[in-house]
Design a protein around this motif. Sequence first.
Motif, short mmCIF file in Angstrom:
data_model
loop_
_atom_site.label_atom_id
_atom_site.label_comp_id
_atom_site.label_asym_id
_atom_site.label_seq_id
_atom_site.Cartn_x
_atom_site.Cartn_y
_atom_site.Cartn_z
N SER A 1 0.85 -1.19 0.00
CA SER A 1 0.00 0.00 0.00
C SER A 1 0.88 1.24 0.00
O SER A 1 2.06 1.19 0.39
CB SER A 1 -0.92 0.02 1.23
OG SER A 1 -0.15 0.10 2.43
N GLU B 1 0.41 5.51 0.93
CA GLU B 1 -0.41 6.64 1.33
C GLU B 1 -0.31 7.74 0.28
O GLU B 1 0.79 8.15 -0.10
CB GLU B 1 0.04 7.17 2.69
CG GLU B 1 -0.07 6.17 3.83
CD GLU B 1 -1.50 5.78 4.13
OE1 GLU B 1 -2.41 6.60 3.89
OE2 GLU B 1 -1.72 4.64 4.59
N LEU B 2 -1.46 8.21 -0.19
CA LEU B 2 -1.49 9.24 -1.23
C LEU B 2 -1.91 10.60 -0.69
O LEU B 2 -1.90 11.59 -1.43
CB LEU B 2 -2.46 8.82 -2.35
CG LEU B 2 -2.15 7.49 -3.02
CD1 LEU B 2 -3.22 7.15 -4.04
CD2 LEU B 2 -0.77 7.52 -3.68
N MET C 1 -6.54 8.95 1.34
CA MET C 1 -6.56 8.06 0.19
C MET C 1 -5.26 7.26 0.14
O MET C 1 -4.19 7.80 0.43
CB MET C 1 -6.73 8.84 -1.12
CG MET C 1 -6.76 7.96 -2.37
SD MET C 1 -6.90 8.92 -3.90
CE MET C 1 -8.57 9.54 -3.73
N SER C 2 -5.37 5.98 -0.22
CA SER C 2 -4.19 5.15 -0.38
C SER C 2 -4.39 4.19 -1.54
O SER C 2 -5.51 3.82 -1.88
CB SER C 2 -3.89 4.36 0.91
OG SER C 2 -4.97 3.50 1.23
N ALA C 3 -3.29 3.81 -2.15
CA ALA C 3 -3.29 2.79 -3.20
C ALA C 3 -2.87 1.46 -2.59
O ALA C 3 -2.11 1.42 -1.63
CB ALA C 3 -2.35 3.19 -4.32
N LEU D 1 -7.80 1.54 -5.00
CA LEU D 1 -7.73 2.76 -4.20
C LEU D 1 -8.67 2.63 -3.00
O LEU D 1 -9.81 2.14 -3.14
CB LEU D 1 -8.14 3.98 -5.02
CG LEU D 1 -7.16 4.49 -6.08
CD1 LEU D 1 -7.81 5.61 -6.88
CD2 LEU D 1 -5.86 4.96 -5.45
N LYS D 2 -8.19 3.07 -1.85
CA LYS D 2 -8.99 3.07 -0.63
C LYS D 2 -9.19 4.51 -0.17
O LYS D 2 -8.23 5.28 -0.08
CB LYS D 2 -8.31 2.27 0.47
CG LYS D 2 -9.10 2.19 1.76
CD LYS D 2 -8.39 1.34 2.80
CE LYS D 2 -9.19 1.25 4.09
NZ LYS D 2 -8.48 0.44 5.11
N THR D 3 -10.45 4.86 0.11
CA THR D 3 -10.79 6.19 0.61
C THR D 3 -11.68 6.05 1.83
O THR D 3 -12.03 4.93 2.23
CB THR D 3 -11.52 7.01 -0.47
OG1 THR D 3 -12.83 6.48 -0.66
CG2 THR D 3 -10.76 6.99 -1.79
N SER E 1 -13.47 1.16 -0.79
CA SER E 1 -12.35 0.74 -1.63
C SER E 1 -12.84 0.24 -2.98
O SER E 1 -13.86 -0.46 -3.05
CB SER E 1 -11.57 -0.39 -0.94
OG SER E 1 -11.08 0.02 0.33
#
Length: 357
Positions: free
Chosen positions: A61, A63-64, A68-70, A100-102, A106
């Motif tokens: 993963s 962190e964006l 939000m993370s990929a 993508l997770k928000t 996801s």
Amino acid sequence: MKQAAAIVLALGAATAQAQSSVAIYGIVDAAIVGDRGGSAGNLTKVTSGAGSASRIGFRGSEELGGDMSAFFTLEAGTKIDTGEIDAAGTIFNRQALVGLKTAIGSIALGRQYTPYHTTLVNIVDPFNTGYAGSSKNLFPDSGTNIRTSNTISYASPRVNGVDGEAFYSAGEQSTIRAGRQFGAAIGYATGPLTVRLAYNSKNSDVAANGATPAVNRTLGRNTLLGANYNFGWIKVNLGYGVDKGDNAAPLGNPNNPYGGVKPTASTDGRDYLLGFSAPAGPGTVLGSVMHKDDRTGFNQDANAWGIGYLHPLSKRTSLYAAYGHIHNKNGAGYTVANNTESGTGNTGYNLGMRHTF
């Protein structure tokens, strides 16, 4: 200046490392497996993945920012008994996805598990679809009922105990509906109680290709309601499934395992499961009883039961023993399976070892 630049670069590298991660994980599982009661006779062999399919995987993963993370997963199945990949012509046949997770959920694309399968594994079956007592013995947990390619999925966060998931798998044929599959699940968990309802719809049509005519079939649909309750001294599992349509409930072993008239896969059936898991000394005892109610004109019902014991040697290593038996009626062809094999007879056992890393 050079020292300052080096410090800045080092801090930047440390920050990047803190914001992303990659892990290698896996399961190494091997067992002595016995099959009895089929036309192939009594078989005893060493099998990979009787309890949990052996695998090696990579997940990570990044962190964006802004919540939000990929993330990604690449998972390959292996055969411990031979050292081969467990599906010829593939590498990451078990899972291959990126997403993508928000804060609102996801989204992932790739090869993924279906909500039907995850409900059966995590909620319904005390054997988690492994060992000789597996729900695979009667429930239609095989092929694309387990996982699908070309898939877009969404999973919601859990709010007040409620969460949900949905997926769509494209058939990628000239007719958009041919070969597609979709499904969803909604669940509720609070304290010792967990309940989940899953739905799966599978189109087995084949679009016309040149001079080859189209093949049209009815939709295969699976509905599964599962629940479990942990009393502390025992955990009780319940499952009820409805399977209707072409290819909704394919036989685990379609190769006429008992000889004579070849069994027919049910296109209208009901599945029932009552199971438990309970602490016993240092380990855990598992058990279940199941019933298949075939409502077609063949009336090929079946009853099954299984018992097992898991004995931990450490947090990562355990020994296991399991036994399963099926009583087929009216020429039904259900076989005692395990996590990776469909089985060849109506009785089976496993004696194995499982290590996770």
